[in-house]
Design a protein around this motif. Structure first.
Motif, PDB file in Angstrom:
ATOM      1  N   ARG A  11      78.435  91.307  41.980  1.00 13.05           N
ATOM      2  CA  ARG A  11      77.799  90.003  42.167  1.00 13.05           C
ATOM      3  C   ARG A  11      77.445  89.400  40.799  1.00 13.05           C
ATOM      4  N   ALA A  12      76.930  90.202  39.893  1.00 12.60           N
ATOM      5  CA  ALA A  12      76.591  89.714  38.550  1.00 12.60           C
ATOM      6  C   ALA A  12      77.861  89.368  37.766  1.00 12.60           C
ATOM      7  N   ARG A  13      78.889  90.194  37.884  1.00  7.70           N
ATOM      8  CA  ARG A  13      80.145  89.905  37.189  1.00  7.70           C
ATOM      9  C   ARG A  13      80.772  88.621  37.716  1.00  7.70           C
ATOM     10  N   ASP A  14      80.723  88.418  39.023  1.00  5.53           N
ATOM     11  CA  ASP A  14      81.229  87.180  39.606  1.00  5.53           C
ATOM     12  C   ASP A  14      80.442  85.970  39.095  1.00  5.53           C
ATOM     13  N   ARG A  15      79.148  86.157  38.902  1.00  4.90           N
ATOM     14  CA  ARG A  15      78.330  85.071  38.346  1.00  4.90           C
ATOM     15  C   ARG A  15      78.783  84.737  36.929  1.00  4.90           C
ATOM     16  N   ILE A  16      79.059  85.754  36.124  1.00  3.89           N
ATOM     17  CA  ILE A  16      79.573  85.512  34.773  1.00  3.89           C
ATOM     18  C   ILE A  16      80.889  84.750  34.853  1.00  3.89           C
ATOM     19  N   HIS A  39      68.802  99.220  33.009  1.00  2.79           N
ATOM     20  CA  HIS A  39      69.655  99.885  33.995  1.00  2.79           C
ATOM     21  C   HIS A  39      70.916  99.057  34.259  1.00  2.79           C
ATOM     22  N   PHE A  40      70.739  97.740  34.330  1.00  3.51           N
ATOM     23  CA  PHE A  40      71.880  96.851  34.550  1.00  3.51           C
ATOM     24  C   PHE A  40      72.896  96.980  33.413  1.00  3.51           C
ATOM     25  N   SER A  41      72.433  96.915  32.180  1.00  6.66           N
ATOM     26  CA  SER A  41      73.346  96.998  31.028  1.00  6.66           C
ATOM     27  C   SER A  41      74.113  98.315  31.027  1.00  6.66           C
ATOM     28  N   ARG A  42      73.401  99.423  31.243  1.00  2.00           N
ATOM     29  CA  ARG A  42      74.064 100.736  31.254  1.00  2.00           C
ATOM     30  C   ARG A  42      75.048 100.844  32.406  1.00  2.00           C
ATOM     31  N   SER A  43      74.644 100.384  33.581  1.00  2.00           N
ATOM     32  CA  SER A  43      75.512 100.468  34.761  1.00  2.00           C
ATOM     33  C   SER A  43      76.722  99.565  34.628  1.00  2.00           C
ATOM     34  N   PHE A  44      76.534  98.370  34.080  1.00  2.00           N
ATOM     35  CA  PHE A  44      77.636  97.434  33.900  1.00  2.00           C
ATOM     36  C   PHE A  44      78.669  98.038  32.964  1.00  2.00           C
ATOM     37  N   ARG A  45      78.211  98.614  31.862  1.00  2.00           N
ATOM     38  CA  ARG A  45      79.133  99.230  30.902  1.00  2.00           C
ATOM     39  C   ARG A  45      79.874 100.408  31.533  1.00  2.00           C
ATOM     40  N   ALA A  46      79.154 101.195  32.317  1.00  2.00           N
ATOM     41  CA  ALA A  46      79.793 102.347  32.973  1.00  2.00           C
ATOM     42  C   ALA A  46      80.844 101.882  33.985  1.00  2.00           C
ATOM     43  N   ALA A  47      80.560 100.797  34.687  1.00  2.00           N
ATOM     44  CA  ALA A  47      81.479 100.322  35.725  1.00  2.00           C
ATOM     45  C   ALA A  47      82.666  99.548  35.166  1.00  2.00           C
ATOM     46  N   TYR A  48      82.434  98.734  34.115  1.00  2.00           N
ATOM     47  CA  TYR A  48      83.481  97.822  33.650  1.00  2.00           C
ATOM     48  C   TYR A  48      83.975  98.103  32.239  1.00  2.00           C
ATOM     49  N   GLU A  50      82.639  97.622  29.340  1.00  2.00           N
ATOM     50  CA  GLU A  50      82.096  96.796  28.260  1.00  2.00           C
ATOM     51  C   GLU A  50      80.727  96.282  28.668  1.00  2.00           C
ATOM     52  N   THR A  51      79.974  95.847  27.685  1.00  2.00           N
ATOM     53  CA  THR A  51      78.624  95.361  27.961  1.00  2.00           C
ATOM     54  C   THR A  51      78.698  94.018  28.689  1.00  2.00           C
ATOM     55  N   PRO A  52      77.604  93.613  29.336  1.00  2.00           N
ATOM     56  CA  PRO A  52      77.613  92.291  29.979  1.00  2.00           C
ATOM     57  C   PRO A  52      77.904  91.174  28.973  1.00  2.00           C
ATOM     58  N   TYR A  53      77.340  91.257  27.778  1.00  2.00           N
ATOM     59  CA  TYR A  53      77.596  90.239  26.758  1.00  2.00           C
ATOM     60  C   TYR A  53      79.066  90.266  26.330  1.00  2.00           C
ATOM     61  N   GLY A  54      79.615  91.444  26.153  1.00  2.00           N
ATOM     62  CA  GLY A  54      81.023  91.568  25.793  1.00  2.00           C
ATOM     63  C   GLY A  54      81.922  90.966  26.854  1.00  2.00           C
ATOM     64  N   TYR A  55      81.609  91.203  28.114  1.00  2.00           N
ATOM     65  CA  TYR A  55      82.396  90.645  29.212  1.00  2.00           C
ATOM     66  C   TYR A  55      82.284  89.123  29.219  1.00  2.00           C
ATOM     67  N   THR A  58      84.330  87.715  26.373  1.00  2.00           N
ATOM     68  CA  THR A  58      85.754  87.835  26.686  1.00  2.00           C
ATOM     69  C   THR A  58      86.165  86.731  27.652  1.00  2.00           C
ATOM     70  N   ARG A  59      85.350  86.476  28.638  1.00  2.00           N
ATOM     71  CA  ARG A  59      85.632  85.414  29.608  1.00  2.00           C
ATOM     72  C   ARG A  59      85.651  84.056  28.919  1.00  2.00           C
ATOM     73  N   ARG A  60      84.691  83.827  28.024  1.00  2.00           N
ATOM     74  CA  ARG A  60      84.643  82.552  27.302  1.00  2.00           C
ATOM     75  C   ARG A  60      85.879  82.366  26.420  1.00  2.00           C
ATOM     76  N   ILE A  61      86.282  83.414  25.730  1.00  2.00           N
ATOM     77  CA  ILE A  61      87.454  83.329  24.850  1.00  2.00           C
ATOM     78  C   ILE A  61      88.715  83.122  25.685  1.00  2.00           C
ATOM     79  N   GLU A  62      88.785  83.786  26.833  1.00  2.00           N
ATOM     80  CA  GLU A  62      89.921  83.614  27.742  1.00  2.00           C
ATOM     81  C   GLU A  62      90.052  82.139  28.146  1.00  2.00           C
ATOM     82  N   ARG A  63      88.945  81.523  28.499  1.00  2.00           N
ATOM     83  CA  ARG A  63      88.963  80.106  28.882  1.00  2.00           C
ATOM     84  C   ARG A  63      89.275  79.232  27.672  1.00  2.00           C
TER      85      ARG A  63
END
Length: 141
Positions: A11-16, A39-48, A50-55, A58-63
Motif C-alpha cells: 500500500r505504501a509502495r503504491d502510494r509512492i 520498522h517501516f524503513s527496515r521492512s520496506f528494504r527487506a521486502a523491496y 531498497e530504502t523507501p527514499y531510494g525507491y 528511482t521512480r522520480r528518475i524513471e518518470r
C-alpha cells in the motif's frame, strides 16, 4: 514478515508510485503502512531491496527519463515536474542512476525506442545504480 505486513508495505509502495511528484517522507509513508517509521524503513528494504527514499527517487528518475525523451521540457522543468526541489541533487541522482547527465540524456536521439510499447520500455529503462547494472543488460532507450 507476515502477509499482512507485505500488504501494508505494498500500500505504501503504491502510494509512492501514484504520488511520486508530491513531497513524501518516511513518517507519512509509515502511517500509510500502519507501522513505525523505523520498522517501516527496515521492512520496506527487506521486502523491496531498497530504502523507501531510494525507491521514491528511482521512480522520480524513471518518470524524468520519459519526460526528457519527449524533449519539450527543460531539465529544470522536468526536475520540478517529478517532485525534486533541487536541480543539483536531481542531476546528481539522475547521473548516478542513468550513467549520464539529464542534459546529455535529453539531447540523445530516442527515436529508435519510439516503437517499443511503454510497458516494455519501462522494464528495460528502469534506472538502477551503476554498480547494480547487469553486464549483459542492453538498454532500450
Amino acid at each position: 514478515m507476515t502477509l499482512d505486513d507485505l500488504v501494508r508495505l505494498r500500500r505504501a509502495r503504491d502510494r509512492i508510485d501514484r504520488e511520486y511528484a508530491q513531497p513524501l517522507d518516511v513518517p507519512s509513508l509509515a502511517r500509510t503502512a500502519l507501522m513505525s517509521p523505523g520498522h517501516f524503513s527496515r521492512s520496506f528494504r527487506a521486502a523491496y531491496g531498497e530504502t523507501p527514499y531510494g525507491y521514491l527517487m528511482t521512480r522520480r528518475i524513471e518518470r524524468a527519463k520519459a519526460l526528457l525523451r519527449r524533449g519539450d521540457l527543460s531539465v529544470t522543468e522536468v526536475c520540478m515536474a517529478v517532485g525534486c526541489t533541487s536541480l543539483g541533487s536531481f542531476s546528481t541522482r539522475f547521473t548516478e542512476l542513468v550513467g549520464e547527465s539529464p542534459s546529455a540524456y535529453r539531447a540523445r536521439d530516442h527515436s529508435a525506442g519510439a516503437a517499443i510499447p511503454a510497458c516494455v520500455a519501462r522494464v528495460g529503462t528502469r534506472p538502477v545504480r551503476n554498480e547494480e547494472a547487469r553486464p549483459d543488460a542492453t538498454p532500450l532507450a
